[in-house]
Design a protein around this motif. Sequence first.
Motif, PDB file in Angstrom:
ATOM      1  N   ALA A  13      24.561  12.327 -32.442  1.00 37.05           N
ATOM      2  CA  ALA A  13      25.927  11.979 -32.043  1.00 37.05           C
ATOM      3  C   ALA A  13      26.857  13.166 -32.248  1.00 37.05           C
ATOM      4  N   GLY A  47      30.208  14.581 -24.797  1.00 38.05           N
ATOM      5  CA  GLY A  47      29.830  13.219 -24.450  1.00 38.05           C
ATOM      6  C   GLY A  47      28.613  13.100 -23.547  1.00 38.05           C
ATOM      7  N   ALA A  64      20.198   6.876 -25.360  1.00 41.38           N
ATOM      8  CA  ALA A  64      20.692   5.644 -25.984  1.00 41.38           C
ATOM      9  C   ALA A  64      22.119   5.844 -26.477  1.00 41.38           C
ATOM     10  N   LEU A  65      22.376   7.004 -27.076  1.00 41.43           N
ATOM     11  CA  LEU A  65      23.714   7.272 -27.610  1.00 41.43           C
ATOM     12  C   LEU A  65      24.725   7.478 -26.485  1.00 41.43           C
ATOM     13  N   VAL A  90      26.240   4.285 -25.079  1.00 44.50           N
ATOM     14  CA  VAL A  90      27.184   3.531 -25.906  1.00 44.50           C
ATOM     15  C   VAL A  90      28.577   3.738 -25.332  1.00 44.50           C
ATOM     16  N   GLU A  91      29.306   2.645 -25.171  1.00 46.86           N
ATOM     17  CA  GLU A  91      30.645   2.814 -24.584  1.00 46.86           C
ATOM     18  C   GLU A  91      31.582   3.468 -25.606  1.00 46.86           C
ATOM     19  N   THR A  92      32.307   4.458 -25.148  1.00 41.13           N
ATOM     20  CA  THR A  92      33.248   5.148 -26.033  1.00 41.13           C
ATOM     21  C   THR A  92      34.600   4.462 -25.958  1.00 41.13           C
ATOM     22  N   PRO A  93      35.398   4.607 -26.982  1.00 44.67           N
ATOM     23  CA  PRO A  93      36.633   3.820 -27.051  1.00 44.67           C
ATOM     24  C   PRO A  93      37.699   4.325 -26.080  1.00 44.67           C
TER      25      PRO A  93
END
Lengths: 370, 257
Positions: free
Chosen positions: A65, A73, A91-92, A95-98
């Motif tokens: 990460a 990203g 997989a990382l 992941v939805e980022t904020p």
Amino acid sequence: MAHAGFSVSQADGGQRRITLTGQWSLRAVDNNFAELRGRLASFFGDPLAEWDLREVEQLDSAAAAMLLAGWGGRRCPHSLMSSLQAQLFSALENVETPHRRQPIDWFAPLAMLGTLAAGLISQMADFLGLFGGLVLEVFHLIRNPHEIPWKEISANIYKGGVMALPVTALVGFMIGIAMSYLMALQLSKFGADIFIVNILGLAVVRELGPILMAVLVAGRSGSAMTAQIGVMRVTEEIDALAAMGISRIQRLILPKLVGLTLIAPMLVFWTSLWALIGGMLSAKIELSLGYAFFLQRLAEVLSPVNLTLALFKGLLFGFLVTLVACHFGLRIKPNTESLSTSTTSSVVTAITIVILTDAVFAIMTREIGL
Amino acid sequence: MKTSAPAIVCEARKISTQYGSTVVLHDLDLKVYQGEALALVGGSGSGKSTLLRHIIGLNRPTHGEILLFGEPLQEIDREGQRRVRNRFGVLFQQGALFSALPVFDNIAFPLRELHQFDDETIHRLVMFKLTLVELEPEHAWLLPAQLSGGMIKRVALARALALKPELLLLDEPTAGLDPDRSKGFVQLIRSLRETLGLTVIFATHDVDTLISLADRVAVLADQHIVAACPLPELQQVDHPFVASFFRDIHQRRERIN
């Protein structure tokens, strides 16, 4: 375990190649990823740089990460890695980022006002509900006197009243000394020494005694009640009572209310007594006013109706403090934050209500006993 | 990293514990090897939780010492203790999530305490851990009070694993879960154990958890470990508690068949 490191070399095409080595994992406790990221910062900015991860002994999600954040990203297209590592990265990546920035909400102040009003209404509704429940419970107990929880009432009198004797006495005594001392200094300037009895008697018996008692009881018993009821809610003890068909108001709230309301006037008497003793002591030292004279004069200037007023105030304040404490206790939600805010609100609200009531009372009774 | 004899991760040496006049543990010895899953079994009040608390370093034994990764936890300085503590994760019986914080912050907490990652990285990691314990991203903003028992355990597991520990301590991992959930949770621990290469110590009452998770079983009775061996070998041990324990297992199996 070799901790994380890297080396830089020149690749075939002339661009830089960064080869990562060692344990890129939190498990190697010597790793400091903040520092590594700082050292890699200049390479992250280089879009042509090649990244070689094949020599890494172990790559965990934290290190991956960190690298992903450095690359912006997305996995760097010029990276060499094993398929296992590639799996971790994808997989990382998925992941939805904020959403970093919240759009400005112009109606936020209005919404806050609404939330506040809604909160106030729900407080009032709960308070009214509690009060109604209490009235119903009292009627029920009048018809079924054998159900009156004598034991709990007695326990609350002991906890809220008897155990509070030392602290109320000490505080009353100290306040009496301080007040009397300051007054003596001023009054002796006018040669009006003797009036200290009037002022002290009136101030202590009518105002200070009840208020001091209320503040101490709110801080001591009120907060304890709120916290106790709150924790009983969290641990589902209140639900257990309800499941046994026992009214929570009858067993939990009513005994506290009756116990503290009954004992509060006596606490007022006790606190005032010690404040007067303190004042008397201070007057003797400062103004050489004899004890016998002080007491005799007190009886002359202070009409008994003042004491009646004070005891009635005590009754009222004890009732208010307990009611507020129980109200906030029942509103506690099962988390630590709610427990702390409710306990604070309970004490602050109780003291505020007591002082407001006292002001109203002072105006209403301005003709009596002065 | 491979050596012929597996390394000892946790070792208890001559542990004795007394609360007042009650002796809970007496002269207890235990070794836990790297990569194994050790089950602690024993009757209620036999001192399982006390032993776990000693290993975590929450309580000190009256006599004896505990070595974690070869170091006595109580005798090293604060910074050293923190480093050792980051090498193991604990799943408490009730989850012990911070009730004022939502799921996201609960899992992010140990990561933030490291002061090594920025917010974006932490967000990515937390969301990744959530998928690891098979929870949905929208669960991240729920408070612990809004979660079901099984979800609490999963979140607590994600928090315990946030710093990639080598050793995982579980106190009654399946207590309070229905059989289906408990099976799922044990499966989850098994798969995580494999992917992360964990050493696991767990205390349990539940026979199914024991059978499907444990490599070795340590039986705690009469204030010490009466046996520590793989489950099949336990049948040869001659001790009343072990015997009755096995009777239970057999009865269960017969009932199921």
